[in-house]
Write a protein that holds these residues in place. Sequence first.
Motif, PDB file in Angstrom:
ATOM      1  N   UNK A  13     -42.893  62.265  16.650  1.00  0.00           N
ATOM      2  CA  UNK A  13     -42.148  61.256  15.594  1.00  0.00           C
ATOM      3  C   UNK A  13     -41.813  60.113  16.360  1.00  0.00           C
ATOM      4  N   UNK A  14     -41.612  60.051  17.604  1.00  0.00           N
ATOM      5  CA  UNK A  14     -41.524  58.738  18.310  1.00  0.00           C
ATOM      6  C   UNK A  14     -41.862  58.657  19.766  1.00  0.00           C
ATOM      7  N   UNK A  15     -41.594  57.653  20.333  1.00  0.00           N
ATOM      8  CA  UNK A  15     -42.129  57.494  21.848  1.00  0.00           C
ATOM      9  C   UNK A  15     -41.310  58.042  23.085  1.00  0.00           C
ATOM     10  N   UNK A  16     -40.424  58.699  22.768  1.00  0.00           N
ATOM     11  CA  UNK A  16     -39.492  59.535  23.524  1.00  0.00           C
ATOM     12  C   UNK A  16     -39.698  60.902  23.497  1.00  0.00           C
ATOM     13  N   UNK A  24     -33.470  65.579  17.920  1.00  0.00           N
ATOM     14  CA  UNK A  24     -32.141  65.235  18.140  1.00  0.00           C
ATOM     15  C   UNK A  24     -32.296  64.103  19.270  1.00  0.00           C
ATOM     16  N   UNK A  25     -31.195  63.266  19.421  1.00  0.00           N
ATOM     17  CA  UNK A  25     -31.014  62.089  20.352  1.00  0.00           C
ATOM     18  C   UNK A  25     -31.405  62.812  21.761  1.00  0.00           C
ATOM     19  N   UNK A  26     -30.960  64.238  22.085  1.00  0.00           N
ATOM     20  CA  UNK A  26     -31.264  64.577  23.350  1.00  0.00           C
ATOM     21  C   UNK A  26     -32.536  65.301  23.611  1.00  0.00           C
ATOM     22  N   UNK A  27     -33.302  65.405  22.411  1.00  0.00           N
ATOM     23  CA  UNK A  27     -34.703  65.829  22.670  1.00  0.00           C
ATOM     24  C   UNK A  27     -35.799  64.901  23.157  1.00  0.00           C
ATOM     25  N   UNK A  28     -35.810  64.783  24.403  1.00  0.00           N
ATOM     26  CA  UNK A  28     -36.381  63.789  25.030  1.00  0.00           C
ATOM     27  C   UNK A  28     -37.460  64.131  26.030  1.00  0.00           C
ATOM     28  N   UNK A  29     -37.807  65.509  26.202  1.00  0.00           N
ATOM     29  CA  UNK A  29     -38.777  65.853  27.376  1.00  0.00           C
ATOM     30  C   UNK A  29     -39.858  66.455  26.534  1.00  0.00           C
ATOM     31  N   UNK A  30     -41.173  66.390  27.209  1.00  0.00           N
ATOM     32  CA  UNK A  30     -42.496  67.043  26.898  1.00  0.00           C
ATOM     33  C   UNK A  30     -42.527  68.077  28.116  1.00  0.00           C
ATOM     34  N   UNK A  90     -33.614  60.437  37.349  1.00  0.00           N
ATOM     35  CA  UNK A  90     -33.942  59.048  37.562  1.00  0.00           C
ATOM     36  C   UNK A  90     -33.155  58.141  36.662  1.00  0.00           C
ATOM     37  N   UNK A  91     -33.119  58.446  35.373  1.00  0.00           N
ATOM     38  CA  UNK A  91     -32.876  57.510  34.323  1.00  0.00           C
ATOM     39  C   UNK A  91     -31.373  57.896  33.800  1.00  0.00           C
ATOM     40  N   UNK A  92     -30.987  58.924  34.083  1.00  0.00           N
ATOM     41  CA  UNK A  92     -29.635  59.676  33.785  1.00  0.00           C
ATOM     42  C   UNK A  92     -29.379  60.001  32.197  1.00  0.00           C
ATOM     43  N   UNK A  93     -30.488  60.133  31.388  1.00  0.00           N
ATOM     44  CA  UNK A  93     -30.643  60.191  30.048  1.00  0.00           C
ATOM     45  C   UNK A  93     -30.339  61.811  29.986  1.00  0.00           C
ATOM     46  N   UNK A  94     -29.487  62.036  28.946  1.00  0.00           N
ATOM     47  CA  UNK A  94     -29.217  63.889  28.866  1.00  0.00           C
ATOM     48  C   UNK A  94     -30.535  64.433  28.254  1.00  0.00           C
ATOM     49  N   UNK A  95     -30.811  65.657  28.637  1.00  0.00           N
ATOM     50  CA  UNK A  95     -31.767  66.542  27.979  1.00  0.00           C
ATOM     51  C   UNK A  95     -31.051  67.468  27.075  1.00  0.00           C
ATOM     52  N   UNK A  96     -31.598  68.016  26.225  1.00  0.00           N
ATOM     53  CA  UNK A  96     -31.015  68.951  25.340  1.00  0.00           C
ATOM     54  C   UNK A  96     -30.776  70.557  26.064  1.00  0.00           C
TER      55      UNK A  96
END
Length: 109
Positions: A13-16, A24-30, A90-96
């Motif tokens: 659904x998006x490019x993250x 959710x905001x923290x769902x950013x891994x593949x 690397x970027x310090x963003x949270x993962x779920x």
Amino acid sequence: MIIKGHEVKGSLVDEETRCTHYHTEKDRIAIKFFCCQTYYPCYQCHEEHGCGHSAVWPRKDFDQKAILCGTCGTELTIIQYMDCDYRCPKCNEDFNPGCHLHRHLYFEA
């Protein structure tokens, strides 16, 4: 879909790397699935769009890059991912942190 230079398949659904199942905001891994060596946002995307069978990463291969941060495109080894405290090194963003509930679907115990 190409995300940060890597092909990611599934119901994105998006490019993250968020998908229709986890967005959710923290769902950013593949996760690169061991069976087909292809990135998917989640096990449900793999079931719907994947290779037709699933195989977990064997413990002996936990040094392989198999996690993609959807924010910065960094590929983490399974060991790095398991030790990163749910935050991209690397970027310090949270993962779920809830992803640990499905760990057995991706990685050997």
